[in-house]
Design a protein around this motif. Sequence first.
Motif, short mmCIF file in Angstrom:
data_model
loop_
_atom_site.label_atom_id
_atom_site.label_comp_id
_atom_site.label_asym_id
_atom_site.label_seq_id
_atom_site.Cartn_x
_atom_site.Cartn_y
_atom_site.Cartn_z
N THR A 1 -16.00 9.82 -23.21
CA THR A 1 -16.06 9.10 -24.53
C THR A 1 -16.42 7.20 -25.06
O THR A 1 -17.05 6.63 -26.10
N ALA A 2 -16.82 7.75 -23.50
CA ALA A 2 -17.67 5.53 -23.27
C ALA A 2 -19.05 5.77 -24.42
O ALA A 2 -19.31 5.00 -24.96
N ARG A 3 -19.94 7.04 -23.42
CA ARG A 3 -20.97 7.47 -23.82
C ARG A 3 -21.08 7.47 -25.32
O ARG A 3 -21.86 6.91 -26.07
N ARG A 4 -20.10 8.39 -26.21
CA ARG A 4 -19.92 8.81 -27.64
C ARG A 4 -19.58 6.99 -27.80
O ARG A 4 -20.16 7.57 -29.28
N THR A 5 -18.66 6.95 -27.84
CA THR A 5 -19.21 5.19 -28.99
C THR A 5 -19.73 4.58 -28.39
O THR A 5 -20.60 4.03 -29.92
N PHE A 6 -20.85 4.41 -27.90
CA PHE A 6 -22.07 3.59 -27.53
C PHE A 6 -22.98 4.29 -28.96
O PHE A 6 -23.27 3.34 -29.67
N ILE B 1 -15.65 -0.05 -20.54
CA ILE B 1 -16.64 -0.61 -21.02
C ILE B 1 -17.90 -0.47 -21.07
O ILE B 1 -18.59 -1.04 -21.30
N PHE B 2 -18.08 -0.82 -19.45
CA PHE B 2 -19.59 -1.06 -19.25
C PHE B 2 -20.49 0.43 -19.64
O PHE B 2 -21.45 0.44 -20.33
N GLY B 3 -19.43 1.23 -20.07
CA GLY B 3 -19.93 2.23 -20.38
C GLY B 3 -20.54 2.57 -21.59
O GLY B 3 -21.34 3.28 -22.49
N CYS B 4 -19.55 1.83 -22.98
CA CYS B 4 -19.20 1.88 -23.80
C CYS B 4 -20.19 0.81 -24.49
O CYS B 4 -20.66 1.37 -25.44
N VAL B 5 -21.16 0.14 -23.70
CA VAL B 5 -21.56 -0.85 -24.13
C VAL B 5 -23.34 -0.55 -23.99
O VAL B 5 -24.44 -1.77 -24.41
#
Length: 411
Positions: free
Chosen positions: A360-365, A255-259
């Motif tokens: 996926t986290a980076r793409r999600t952000f 989640i940290f990567g997502c935000v």
Amino acid sequence: MIYPYTFNLKDKNSKKPTLIYLRARIKNEGKYLKYSTGEKILPKYWDFKTQWPIKLKGRTKEATEINSVINQIGRYGDAFEKVYTVLEAQGIDLTVSLIRGELDYEFKKSSSAPNSFFTVFDQFIQEKKDLGNITDGTIARYENIKTLLQEFSIEKKYTLNFQSINENFYVNWVNYSRIKLEHKNNTLGRNIGFIKTFMNWAMKKKYHMNYDFKEFKKISSETDEIALSMEEVKILYEYDFSKNPRLEKVRDVFIFGCVTGMRYSDYSRINRTNIRNGQIFINTQKQKSNVGIPLNKYSEAILEKYQFNLPVISPQKFRDYIKEACKEVEMDEIITKTSFIGNKRIEEKFKKHEMISTHTARRTFITISLDKGMRPEVVMSITGHKSYSSFKKYIKLSSLSRELEMQKAWN
């Protein structure tokens, strides 16, 4: 122009067959190369004026043996001329030891030829390691492409040197990658890119002057990569993993990567010293830039939860555990992933949690930030992208964004 070489006998007065040496003066060094061909001949069958075997007529045993000797020493002469010409064209200072090493590689299959293709490839990889300007993952990919090229050379009986990296190589390599390795277009294109990077480096180092590789096309196809929606991020973030600390940690780091939009290789190194004035400052491994990323309520809460030292999880365990965590929250939507091997279309079906990775986290952000109206240049400044062309491949706009834009434009 090739400096003259000759063949000489080890003992011109011998009553038995004596060794034949190739002899040449290496003008740059002012020394003579004396290289054994391994072939022997009786001096009585040797023309000392031409420094060449006397060719016998007929099909006698002696005539057959001498013809064989002529063919063999001819190979040494051809190899010497080739080595001398190529090295001189590259602007390399010729020495006896350098040419001897190349001839050893040709005739003794020595693996330590100073300028052989794979020896230079090793030098290329070592320089990248020494400079520290690319990630360990990229180093591993270069080592892998070297292994694939060695296997290709053996299986296809294709001699790899700097002059043989031409259109014929390109056709054979593309065919081998698709049929033998079953590489999809993007993997094949990435590997071609690695080969071109190495060949460019070797050209700058004056190992070759072969420009053919610059025409190699990097094959690619659109891929169906996934990004999470804001609703999915919230569901994952709020899920109670207290009974499974392993999944709770990987969820929090993901989640940290997502935000934040940071790469896993960067946010896995964060500690309190990286936080100043409400921003994260860290030299990113890929761009080497000290990016300032503003904290938000999610990233700040996760950092405080772990006293500003995020859990360290190995990349392989991270990939496995985050899939498990997403499965736990029932990310079971069926996703059809389309890829290509040449023109062959391949469709594979996966549950969404099976496609989740660290990236996926980076793409999600990026996706959520654009959905929420952040300007692309602002998002790029946070993610550290230098060009829009490299940034746009991460953009996976949600169906909601497309519906809103369609309504705005047409209704």
